[in-house]
Design a protein around this motif. Sequence first.
Motif, PDB file in Angstrom:
ATOM      1  N   GLN A   1     -36.569   8.034  -5.455  1.00 32.44           N
ATOM      2  CA  GLN A   1     -37.505   9.017  -5.985  1.00 32.44           C
ATOM      3  C   GLN A   1     -38.821   8.997  -5.217  1.00 32.44           C
ATOM      4  O   GLN A   1     -39.364   7.943  -4.921  1.00 32.44           O
ATOM      5  N   THR A   2     -39.316  10.197  -4.903  1.00 31.98           N
ATOM      6  CA  THR A   2     -40.608  10.350  -4.253  1.00 31.98           C
ATOM      7  C   THR A   2     -41.474  11.269  -5.107  1.00 31.98           C
ATOM      8  O   THR A   2     -41.056  12.370  -5.463  1.00 31.98           O
ATOM      9  N   ARG A   3     -42.684  10.802  -5.427  1.00 29.64           N
ATOM     10  CA  ARG A   3     -43.611  11.608  -6.229  1.00 29.64           C
ATOM     11  C   ARG A   3     -44.880  11.868  -5.435  1.00 29.64           C
ATOM     12  O   ARG A   3     -45.466  10.945  -4.855  1.00 29.64           O
TER      13      ARG A   3
ATOM     14  N   LEU B   1     -48.493  13.329  -6.178  1.00 28.83           N
ATOM     15  CA  LEU B   1     -49.380  13.687  -7.271  1.00 28.83           C
ATOM     16  C   LEU B   1     -50.666  14.300  -6.738  1.00 28.83           C
ATOM     17  O   LEU B   1     -51.227  13.827  -5.741  1.00 28.83           O
TER      18      LEU B   1
ATOM     19  N   LYS C   1     -47.883   8.963  -1.290  1.00 32.36           N
ATOM     20  CA  LYS C   1     -46.717   9.293  -2.108  1.00 32.36           C
ATOM     21  C   LYS C   1     -46.198   8.037  -2.803  1.00 32.36           C
ATOM     22  O   LYS C   1     -46.229   6.941  -2.238  1.00 32.36           O
TER      23      LYS C   1
ATOM     24  N   SER D   1     -35.472  18.333  -7.959  1.00 27.43           N
ATOM     25  CA  SER D   1     -36.897  18.414  -7.686  1.00 27.43           C
ATOM     26  C   SER D   1     -37.591  19.083  -8.871  1.00 27.43           C
ATOM     27  O   SER D   1     -37.142  20.135  -9.335  1.00 27.43           O
TER      28      SER D   1
ATOM     29  N   GLU E   1     -41.389  20.441 -10.197  1.00 28.16           N
ATOM     30  CA  GLU E   1     -42.797  20.712  -9.922  1.00 28.16           C
ATOM     31  C   GLU E   1     -43.476  21.106 -11.224  1.00 28.16           C
ATOM     32  O   GLU E   1     -43.005  22.014 -11.927  1.00 28.16           O
ATOM     33  N   THR E   2     -44.556  20.428 -11.563  1.00 27.79           N
ATOM     34  CA  THR E   2     -45.265  20.716 -12.802  1.00 27.79           C
ATOM     35  C   THR E   2     -46.289  21.827 -12.578  1.00 27.79           C
ATOM     36  O   THR E   2     -46.598  22.190 -11.437  1.00 27.79           O
TER      37      THR E   2
ATOM     38  N   ASP F   1     -47.966  18.607  -9.415  1.00 24.80           N
ATOM     39  CA  ASP F   1     -47.285  17.343  -9.113  1.00 24.80           C
ATOM     40  C   ASP F   1     -45.825  17.624  -8.777  1.00 24.80           C
ATOM     41  O   ASP F   1     -45.169  18.439  -9.434  1.00 24.80           O
TER      42      ASP F   1
ATOM     43  N   THR G   1     -41.995  15.906  -7.965  1.00 22.22           N
ATOM     44  CA  THR G   1     -41.085  14.761  -7.995  1.00 22.22           C
ATOM     45  C   THR G   1     -39.764  15.175  -7.375  1.00 22.22           C
ATOM     46  O   THR G   1     -39.152  16.159  -7.791  1.00 22.22           O
ATOM     47  N   GLN G   2     -39.304  14.432  -6.379  1.00 21.65           N
ATOM     48  CA  GLN G   2     -38.033  14.703  -5.708  1.00 21.65           C
ATOM     49  C   GLN G   2     -37.136  13.474  -5.829  1.00 21.65           C
ATOM     50  O   GLN G   2     -37.569  12.363  -5.527  1.00 21.65           O
TER      51      GLN G   2
END
Length: 198
Positions: free
Chosen positions: A41-43, A45, A51, A167, A169-170, A174, A176-177
């Motif tokens: 997981q890659t985030r 923010l 990252k 994936s 996206e908020t 942000d 998250t993948q």
Amino acid sequence: MKRAFLSLLLLFSTAPFAQSLLSDVQQSVVNAPIIKGEFHQTRALIGVNKKLISEGYFLVDKSKGILWVTEKPFPQTVKITQSELQIQNNSQVVMRLNSESQPGIKYINELLLSIFSGNIQIIEKMFDINGQSTKKGWSLHLTPKKSGPSILRNVDLAGKTVVDFVSFETNTGDLTQINFSKVKTPDSLSPDEAAKFN
């Protein structure tokens, strides 16, 4: 999406084509009561230059819920069921949220279970869906309906017989993948795995 597709792909955006796409995905994804595998997981923010990367494994038991076990950079277990969301660090519970006081927990559980199991009917209730499908795999781009989750801007999925990329996206930007690997559909959980749900 780190996935090779044929150069000529058909974009399904109208209702008849969307239904055809959803049917293709539903037929492609293995419908199993138990799914497990590894994740990377890659985030990214907003406001954070570096990252955030984590690795571990996940367990999905449709009758129990989902376990998200992070092994790197530090151990942490997230358990999501219909009744609660629980976070553990080194076997010690540091957070517990009840679905009665936090209705979003039920939504999170339903969304994640539907993603892992390819339950398109539930996904379709929450999102407007576009996508594409070839012999090599499929991908979906989900946009929340007005009655759907307001915290998300969009969700992207890709896979073949199992979902291998997600994936999120908020609305705050942000991202998250998550890439999945070594995904299996065993007949049952091991005693140790089953104990983690207790």
